[in-house]
Design a protein around this motif. Structure first.
Motif, PDB file in Angstrom:
ATOM      1  N   CYS A  73      -5.760  -7.060   6.550  1.00  0.00           N
ATOM      2  CA  CYS A  73      -4.841  -5.955   6.862  1.00  0.00           C
ATOM      3  C   CYS A  73      -3.794  -6.393   7.900  1.00  0.00           C
ATOM      4  O   CYS A  73      -2.612  -6.088   7.754  1.00  0.00           O
ATOM      5  CB  CYS A  73      -5.618  -4.736   7.356  1.00  0.00           C
ATOM      6  SG  CYS A  73      -6.577  -3.970   6.047  1.00  0.00           S
ATOM      7  N   ASP A  74      -4.241  -7.112   8.924  1.00  0.00           N
ATOM      8  CA  ASP A  74      -3.283  -7.604   9.921  1.00  0.00           C
ATOM      9  C   ASP A  74      -2.359  -8.658   9.309  1.00  0.00           C
ATOM     10  O   ASP A  74      -1.159  -8.695   9.587  1.00  0.00           O
ATOM     11  CB  ASP A  74      -4.016  -8.195  11.138  1.00  0.00           C
ATOM     12  CG  ASP A  74      -4.618  -7.098  12.016  1.00  0.00           C
ATOM     13  OD1 ASP A  74      -4.291  -5.915  11.783  1.00  0.00           O
ATOM     14  OD2 ASP A  74      -5.406  -7.420  12.916  1.00  0.00           O
ATOM     15  N   PHE A  75      -2.935  -9.502   8.464  1.00  0.00           N
ATOM     16  CA  PHE A  75      -2.140 -10.542   7.797  1.00  0.00           C
ATOM     17  C   PHE A  75      -1.081  -9.887   6.891  1.00  0.00           C
ATOM     18  O   PHE A  75       0.074 -10.328   6.852  1.00  0.00           O
ATOM     19  CB  PHE A  75      -3.067 -11.455   6.988  1.00  0.00           C
ATOM     20  CG  PHE A  75      -2.358 -12.508   6.170  1.00  0.00           C
ATOM     21  CD1 PHE A  75      -1.650 -13.532   6.783  1.00  0.00           C
ATOM     22  CD2 PHE A  75      -2.411 -12.475   4.783  1.00  0.00           C
ATOM     23  CE1 PHE A  75      -1.006 -14.506   6.031  1.00  0.00           C
ATOM     24  CE2 PHE A  75      -1.766 -13.452   4.021  1.00  0.00           C
ATOM     25  CZ  PHE A  75      -1.064 -14.459   4.646  1.00  0.00           C
ATOM     26  N   THR A  76      -1.472  -8.818   6.201  1.00  0.00           N
ATOM     27  CA  THR A  76      -0.530  -8.112   5.323  1.00  0.00           C
ATOM     28  C   THR A  76       0.605  -7.493   6.141  1.00  0.00           C
ATOM     29  O   THR A  76       1.783  -7.577   5.767  1.00  0.00           O
ATOM     30  CB  THR A  76      -1.258  -7.015   4.536  1.00  0.00           C
ATOM     31  OG1 THR A  76      -2.328  -7.606   3.805  1.00  0.00           O
ATOM     32  CG2 THR A  76      -0.317  -6.315   3.567  1.00  0.00           C
ATOM     33  N   THR A  77       0.276  -6.883   7.280  1.00  0.00           N
ATOM     34  CA  THR A  77       1.296  -6.292   8.139  1.00  0.00           C
ATOM     35  C   THR A  77       2.313  -7.349   8.553  1.00  0.00           C
ATOM     36  O   THR A  77       3.524  -7.146   8.449  1.00  0.00           O
ATOM     37  CB  THR A  77       0.644  -5.694   9.406  1.00  0.00           C
ATOM     38  OG1 THR A  77      -0.414  -4.835   9.006  1.00  0.00           O
ATOM     39  CG2 THR A  77       1.649  -4.918  10.228  1.00  0.00           C
ATOM     40  N   LEU A  78       1.797  -8.512   9.002  1.00  0.00           N
ATOM     41  CA  LEU A  78       2.696  -9.573   9.461  1.00  0.00           C
ATOM     42  C   LEU A  78       3.485 -10.168   8.302  1.00  0.00           C
ATOM     43  O   LEU A  78       4.654 -10.538   8.453  1.00  0.00           O
ATOM     44  CB  LEU A  78       1.887 -10.660  10.185  1.00  0.00           C
ATOM     45  CG  LEU A  78       1.379 -10.241  11.566  1.00  0.00           C
ATOM     46  CD1 LEU A  78       0.284 -11.183  12.048  1.00  0.00           C
ATOM     47  CD2 LEU A  78       2.529 -10.218  12.571  1.00  0.00           C
ATOM     48  N   PHE A  93       2.723 -11.500  -1.836  1.00  0.00           N
ATOM     49  CA  PHE A  93       1.479 -12.174  -2.235  1.00  0.00           C
ATOM     50  C   PHE A  93       1.598 -12.818  -3.608  1.00  0.00           C
ATOM     51  O   PHE A  93       1.177 -13.939  -3.826  1.00  0.00           O
ATOM     52  CB  PHE A  93       0.325 -11.175  -2.251  1.00  0.00           C
ATOM     53  CG  PHE A  93      -0.099 -10.731  -0.895  1.00  0.00           C
ATOM     54  CD1 PHE A  93      -0.810 -11.594  -0.074  1.00  0.00           C
ATOM     55  CD2 PHE A  93       0.216  -9.470  -0.426  1.00  0.00           C
ATOM     56  CE1 PHE A  93      -1.217 -11.195   1.187  1.00  0.00           C
ATOM     57  CE2 PHE A  93      -0.185  -9.067   0.832  1.00  0.00           C
ATOM     58  CZ  PHE A  93      -0.899  -9.929   1.644  1.00  0.00           C
ATOM     59  N   PHE A  94       2.135 -12.049  -4.557  1.00  0.00           N
ATOM     60  CA  PHE A  94       2.212 -12.541  -5.924  1.00  0.00           C
ATOM     61  C   PHE A  94       3.626 -12.368  -6.451  1.00  0.00           C
ATOM     62  O   PHE A  94       4.331 -11.433  -6.070  1.00  0.00           O
ATOM     63  CB  PHE A  94       1.246 -11.770  -6.837  1.00  0.00           C
ATOM     64  CG  PHE A  94      -0.182 -12.186  -6.661  1.00  0.00           C
ATOM     65  CD1 PHE A  94      -0.727 -13.202  -7.418  1.00  0.00           C
ATOM     66  CD2 PHE A  94      -0.980 -11.545  -5.715  1.00  0.00           C
ATOM     67  CE1 PHE A  94      -2.043 -13.590  -7.244  1.00  0.00           C
ATOM     68  CE2 PHE A  94      -2.300 -11.930  -5.543  1.00  0.00           C
ATOM     69  CZ  PHE A  94      -2.836 -12.957  -6.315  1.00  0.00           C
ATOM     70  N   ALA A 101       4.003  -2.294   8.246  1.00  0.00           N
ATOM     71  CA  ALA A 101       2.773  -1.506   8.108  1.00  0.00           C
ATOM     72  C   ALA A 101       2.045  -1.940   6.847  1.00  0.00           C
ATOM     73  O   ALA A 101       2.660  -2.400   5.890  1.00  0.00           O
ATOM     74  CB  ALA A 101       3.098  -0.029   8.028  1.00  0.00           C
ATOM     75  N   VAL A 102       0.730  -1.789   6.873  1.00  0.00           N
ATOM     76  CA  VAL A 102      -0.068  -2.070   5.682  1.00  0.00           C
ATOM     77  C   VAL A 102      -0.552  -0.727   5.155  1.00  0.00           C
ATOM     78  O   VAL A 102      -0.864   0.178   5.929  1.00  0.00           O
ATOM     79  CB  VAL A 102      -1.264  -2.980   6.029  1.00  0.00           C
ATOM     80  CG1 VAL A 102      -2.140  -2.384   7.131  1.00  0.00           C
ATOM     81  CG2 VAL A 102      -2.122  -3.253   4.799  1.00  0.00           C
ATOM     82  N   ASN A 103      -0.601  -0.592   3.825  1.00  0.00           N
ATOM     83  CA  ASN A 103      -1.177   0.634   3.281  1.00  0.00           C
ATOM     84  C   ASN A 103      -2.695   0.525   3.350  1.00  0.00           C
ATOM     85  O   ASN A 103      -3.326  -0.203   2.589  1.00  0.00           O
ATOM     86  CB  ASN A 103      -0.721   0.868   1.842  1.00  0.00           C
ATOM     87  CG  ASN A 103      -1.153   2.246   1.324  1.00  0.00           C
ATOM     88  OD1 ASN A 103      -1.956   2.928   1.976  1.00  0.00           O
ATOM     89  ND2 ASN A 103      -0.623   2.652   0.196  1.00  0.00           N
ATOM     90  N   GLY A 104      -3.281   1.238   4.301  1.00  0.00           N
ATOM     91  CA  GLY A 104      -4.731   1.204   4.497  1.00  0.00           C
ATOM     92  C   GLY A 104      -5.344   2.545   4.177  1.00  0.00           C
ATOM     93  O   GLY A 104      -6.304   2.957   4.817  1.00  0.00           O
ATOM     94  N   PRO A 122       1.744  -2.668   0.265  1.00  0.00           N
ATOM     95  CA  PRO A 122       0.443  -2.743  -0.413  1.00  0.00           C
ATOM     96  C   PRO A 122      -0.151  -4.139  -0.389  1.00  0.00           C
ATOM     97  O   PRO A 122       0.575  -5.137  -0.394  1.00  0.00           O
ATOM     98  CB  PRO A 122       0.792  -2.345  -1.847  1.00  0.00           C
ATOM     99  CG  PRO A 122       2.196  -2.823  -2.032  1.00  0.00           C
ATOM    100  CD  PRO A 122       2.867  -2.726  -0.686  1.00  0.00           C
ATOM    101  N   ARG A 123      -1.463  -4.200  -0.377  1.00  0.00           N
ATOM    102  CA  ARG A 123      -2.126  -5.480  -0.657  1.00  0.00           C
ATOM    103  C   ARG A 123      -2.067  -5.684  -2.171  1.00  0.00           C
ATOM    104  O   ARG A 123      -1.775  -4.745  -2.904  1.00  0.00           O
ATOM    105  CB  ARG A 123      -3.564  -5.420  -0.139  1.00  0.00           C
ATOM    106  CG  ARG A 123      -3.622  -5.587   1.382  1.00  0.00           C
ATOM    107  CD  ARG A 123      -4.935  -5.138   1.971  1.00  0.00           C
ATOM    108  NE  ARG A 123      -4.959  -3.706   2.204  1.00  0.00           N
ATOM    109  CZ  ARG A 123      -6.067  -3.016   2.516  1.00  0.00           C
ATOM    110  NH1 ARG A 123      -7.219  -3.631   2.587  1.00  0.00           N
ATOM    111  NH2 ARG A 123      -6.010  -1.718   2.729  1.00  0.00           N
ATOM    112  N   PRO A 124      -2.321  -6.914  -2.680  1.00  0.00           N
ATOM    113  CA  PRO A 124      -2.110  -7.171  -4.118  1.00  0.00           C
ATOM    114  C   PRO A 124      -2.815  -6.147  -5.007  1.00  0.00           C
ATOM    115  O   PRO A 124      -4.005  -5.868  -4.829  1.00  0.00           O
ATOM    116  CB  PRO A 124      -2.728  -8.551  -4.313  1.00  0.00           C
ATOM    117  CG  PRO A 124      -2.657  -9.201  -2.978  1.00  0.00           C
ATOM    118  CD  PRO A 124      -2.799  -8.103  -1.968  1.00  0.00           C
TER     119      PRO A 124
END
Lengths: 413, 295
Positions: free
Chosen positions: A194-199, A207-208, A298-301, A370-372
């Protein structure tokens, strides 16, 4: 006469059994005990549901977030004895929908709700144009800062970019105000992703690209480099590599960090004098951006509530979900998790006493990344976790770590 | 009674045991083996399960991460069972001496073994905690370290720290079996050896060790099987981290099944782990038979 008596007895017995069966509907519901609503919150929401729905009882089960996915899967084979309501993460609908673990509830959701709830919340429960539940926890990670430490360091305004975070942290460290100004949840877990996604979002990465890994270069690599630099310069607490969200809250609440990344729930707990030594000295803001790339990150969590496909009580389960997600319930418990409803953000019940948080949410929700969104997300994530963690432990360079991760992702069956 | 009816009687009497054993171990094992040759997945939808031959095994045995995990598991097994053996025998020797309070020590030494694995794992995770762990506090006060250390934060050290927790829990079993075996050594034998001039080490090597080696092999087989399939203590203490440094072979079986939902592939990982355990058991049996022939 005898026959009549017998029939009467049978009829009344049958009537008794039906009412007993109605009174005995017990819903099994699975929640997590980590971030967002507390166990007490969920218990009191459930109590008010049971009071309004005599005949339906809800058995609550709380597990750590890390066990949630596997519990849902394992219970899918339990037939009628599985769960009726489950809390699920934004990263799972693709997998759960493709494998039929969750009931398609598109027809149950009233059409007028679509525009009343944030789009970012809806994406939590949607896959391939269908809805598999109701969004419930609209969450992202915010940057918390200790206003007293910043003031003592002579810093007047909180950082506006991620580079400024490091600059300010360096000033704070050099002045000896705290040993490690930054604390994160970088254990080998989803929390780190989640932190990696935010950064990554802040640095404009992805990601893809067309189904192929695109995280070896660009923004994702810049994100990992940023994480490594903050550790290498002694600005990030090295124990972060073992921390989950609750550890971050504990360290920040003890006044041992100037900056911390965490979910919404931390805002009210760090300002509670019973839970925290820094109550009243806390600022909260959207995670910053990167100069020339982004304003905020921000990450969608978010998380949603769904009905497993093996539940025999779908109607009652849906009633329970409606109760938990409706606007008035969410506004009543808005201090640990902000509502999914747009209209709530102008209600004083929600905004009073947490104006900073609501202002930050306004900014963050608009940029939630979003994450992948792939059916094999769990595997993609655990590959990334291993290689990112190894690199943060200085076993590999960021190039090697991301290249190795991409190679493993390409090998997924 | 004729030989035939006696033999039939034997089978009739054994039948319930064979039935129960088949239902709870043989059938599930055969099913796992069968599944390992298919592409079965965990899904709530209808699925067509296909026979895919050795594909899963080729996949598992060319998975560099799984092979690394097998090596890690062997290290875990060798070190933890080795330490448990040495520590167990040493403690048994101590408890076999006559001294005041021996009965008390004999009772409390079993406590670690009586603690459930999950509880033991949670306790040790707290002991190793980087910020408020008892180990940090103890070592700091004794002057062995200058600042708090992250015991489970480094991949190689984390595995050794988990081994330590596992040894603490399991050495009492070895110690008890060793002690029981030592108590059957005739006192005259040791006294005679002492009179003949044999030192303590000589007496241990020539009398005690040969006397207890049979029971020791049995308990070490049990411990080896358990250690090789280690999962719960790791799941609780580190979840396989940091950077997969404590991820053992059983963890991959679990992951293939419940995280990645490939039951066919997961079954092949499980069969590989079971196969290696079987080889280890056979090696021990060979050791025991040689020991018995020698005795």
């Amino acid at each position: 006469m005898k026959l009549k008596t017998l029939m009467a007895v049978t009829a009344s017995a049958a009537a008794l059994m039906t009412s007993a069966a109605m009174a005995d509907t017990t819903l099994n519901a699975l929640f997590m005990s980590q971030a967002a609503y507390s166990e007490d919150n969920i218990k009191s929401m459930t109590a008010s549901f049971e009071a309004a729905n005599p005949g339906t009882k809800v058995d609550l089960e709380f597990v750590p977030y890390e066990a949630l996915h596997d519990k849902i899967i394992a219970a899918s084979g339990a037939g009628d004895d599985g769960y009726d309501v489950v809390l699920f993460d934004v990263i799972w609908p693709a997998e759960f929908a493709e494998r039929g673990f969750l009931t398609d509830v598109s027809d149950r959701v009233a059409a007028d709700l679509t525009s009343k709830i944030f789009d970012g919340a809806w994406t939590t429960v949607e896959y391939d144009g269908k809805r598999y539940g109701m969004p419930w926890i609209l969450d992202t990670k915010y940057l918390y800062y200790n206003t007293e430490i910043l003031a003592n360091a002579g810093i007047e305004t909180p950082p506006e970019t991620w580079d400024e975070v490091l600059e300010q942290a360096k000033v704070i460290k050099d002045k000896g105000l705290v040993e490690y100004p930054l604390v994160w949840s970088w254990s080998q877990s989803e929390a780190m992703i989640c932190d990696f996604t935010t950064l990554t979002a802040a640095h404009g990465g992805s990601f893809f690209d067309n189904g192929k890994p695109a995280f070896e270069t660009g923004g994702a690599k810049a994100a990992l480099d940023y994480m490594k630099t903050s550790l290498g310069d002694g600005l990030t607490n090295p124990s972060s590599l073992e921390y989950f969200e609750e550890d971050v809250r504990r360290v920040f609440s003890a006044g041992d960090a100037a900056f911390a990344m965490n979910w919404t729930y931390m805002n009210s707990l760090v300002n509670d004098p019973n839970e925290s030594q820094v109550a009243g000295k806390v600022g909260v803001m959207s995670a910053p951006g990167v100069d020339g790339v982004s304003e905020a990150s921000a990450v969608n969590g978010s998380m949603g509530l769904g009905i497993p496909s093996n539940s025999p009580h779908a109607d009652q389960a849906w009633a329970f979900i409606n109760h938990l997600t409706n606007q008035s319930t969410q506004e009543e418990f808005a201090n640990l998790s902000l509502p999914i409803w747009k209209a709530s953000y102008s209600q004083s019940a929600v905004t009073d006493g947490q104006e900073d948080l609501v202002a930050a949410a306004d900014k963050s929700i608009a940029v939630m990344y979003p994450r992948p969104l792939v059916a094999s997300y769990t595997e993609v994530s655990s590959i990334l976790q291993k290689h990112l963690h190894g690199s943060l432990l200085d076993q590999t360079t960021s190039e090697e770590a991301l290249a190795n991760a991409a190679k493993r992702v390409a090998r997924i069956r | 009674m004729s030989a035939i009816s006696r033999s039939r009687e034997k089978w009739v009497l054994l039948f319930p045991a064979i039935l129960v054993l088949s239902l709870i171990t043989v059938l599930p094992f055969l099913q796992t083996v069968w599944t390992s040759f298919t592409d079965a997945e965990i899904t709530a939808r209808e699925q067509q399960v296909n026979w895919i031959g050795l594909e899963n095994y080729i996949w598992a045995l060319t998975d560099p991460d799984f092979l690394e995990a097998l090596g890690r598991t062997m290290y875990f097994t060798a070190v933890s069972v080795g330490l448990e053996g040495v520590l167990g025998i040493a403690v048994a020797l101590l408890l076999n001496q006559k001294f005041r309070g021996r009965w008390f020590l004999r009772v409390i030494i079993i406590l670690p073994w009586a603690v459930p694995t999950i509880v033991n794992a949670v306790a040790w995770r707290l002991i190793y905690h980087p910020d408020y762990g008892a180990l940090n506090s103890l070592l700091l006060q004794l002057g062995f370290i200058d600042s708090y250390t992250s015991w489970l934060g480094d991949p190689d050290r984390a595995l050794n720290m988990v081994i330590l927790a596992d040894v603490w829990k399991n050495f009492p079993l070895v110690a008890y079996i060793a002690l029981a075996a030592m108590q059957t050594i005739p006192g005259d034998l040791l006294k005679a050896a002492a009179i003949e001039g044999a030192g303590a080490w000589k007496r241990f090597r020539s009398i005690t060790l040969p006397w207890i080696i049979g029971p020791m092999l049995v308990v070490l087989i049990l411990r080896t099987i358990e250690a090789f399939r280690v999962f719960d203590i790791i799941y609780v203490m580190t979840r396989g981290g940091p950077s997969d440094g404590t991820k053992t072979a059983s963890f991959y079986v679990y992951q293939e099944y419940f995280s990645y939902l490939r039951s066919g592939s997961g079954a092949s990982y499980a069969v590989v782990v079971a196969g290696i355990s079987a080889v280890l058991i056979l090696a021990y049996y060979a050791g025991i038979r040689r020991d018995q022939r020698g005795a």
